[in-house]
Write a protein that holds these residues in place. Sequence first.
Motif, short mmCIF file in Angstrom:
data_model
loop_
_atom_site.label_atom_id
_atom_site.label_comp_id
_atom_site.label_asym_id
_atom_site.label_seq_id
_atom_site.Cartn_x
_atom_site.Cartn_y
_atom_site.Cartn_z
N THR A 46 -5.95 2.61 8.32
CA THR A 46 -4.66 2.02 7.96
C THR A 46 -4.90 1.12 6.76
O THR A 46 -5.62 0.12 6.86
N LYS A 69 10.54 1.83 -2.16
CA LYS A 69 10.54 1.95 -0.70
C LYS A 69 10.91 3.36 -0.26
O LYS A 69 10.25 3.92 0.62
N PHE A 73 8.36 5.82 1.82
CA PHE A 73 8.69 6.43 3.11
C PHE A 73 8.56 7.94 3.04
O PHE A 73 8.15 8.58 4.02
N ALA A 83 1.52 7.94 8.84
CA ALA A 83 2.64 7.01 9.00
C ALA A 83 2.70 6.06 7.81
O ALA A 83 1.67 5.72 7.22
N ARG A 85 4.69 2.38 7.09
CA ARG A 85 5.53 1.32 7.68
C ARG A 85 5.66 0.19 6.67
O ARG A 85 4.67 -0.28 6.11
N ASN A 87 5.83 -3.37 5.82
CA ASN A 87 5.41 -4.63 6.42
C ASN A 87 6.38 -5.73 6.00
O ASN A 87 6.84 -6.51 6.82
N PHE A 106 3.13 -2.30 2.40
CA PHE A 106 3.18 -1.19 3.36
C PHE A 106 1.88 -1.06 4.13
O PHE A 106 0.79 -1.29 3.56
N ASP A 107 1.99 -0.64 5.37
CA ASP A 107 0.85 -0.22 6.17
C ASP A 107 0.89 1.32 6.19
O ASP A 107 1.86 1.90 6.68
N THR A 109 -0.98 4.63 7.42
CA THR A 109 -1.98 5.22 8.31
C THR A 109 -2.32 6.59 7.77
O THR A 109 -1.43 7.41 7.52
#
Length: 112
Positions: A46, A69, A73, A83, A85, A87, A106-107, A109
């Motif tokens: 991650t 953003k 995504f 993934a 996400r 933050n 962003f995180d 993964t």
Amino acid sequence: MIEKTILDHLSGVLDEICMMERPANAPGTFVLLEKTGESRENYISTAILAVQSYAPTLLEAAQLNEQVKTAMFDAVQLPGIAAVRLNSDYNFTDTAMKGYRYQAVFDVTHYE
């Protein structure tokens, strides 16, 4: 390398120049990507990625941040990305350079 994967993705979907280092003669509007950390467990990583949106006005920086953003995504569709996400995102005006910017963290993964 997650930075290259995300940089290539952002460069392919955004109209603005995307880079990992701010050049001395940076354009008025651009996106800067930086990995600020990463953790790994059981071969799954991650990464914490900060994406800065620079523009001549605060409104334009906020609008570019929204585009970033959306693009981030959409990166979940890339091979190796499990993934994405958000933050946090916020006004991150650069007072030293006297430039408007937003930052979205962003995180991501991923696995290789």
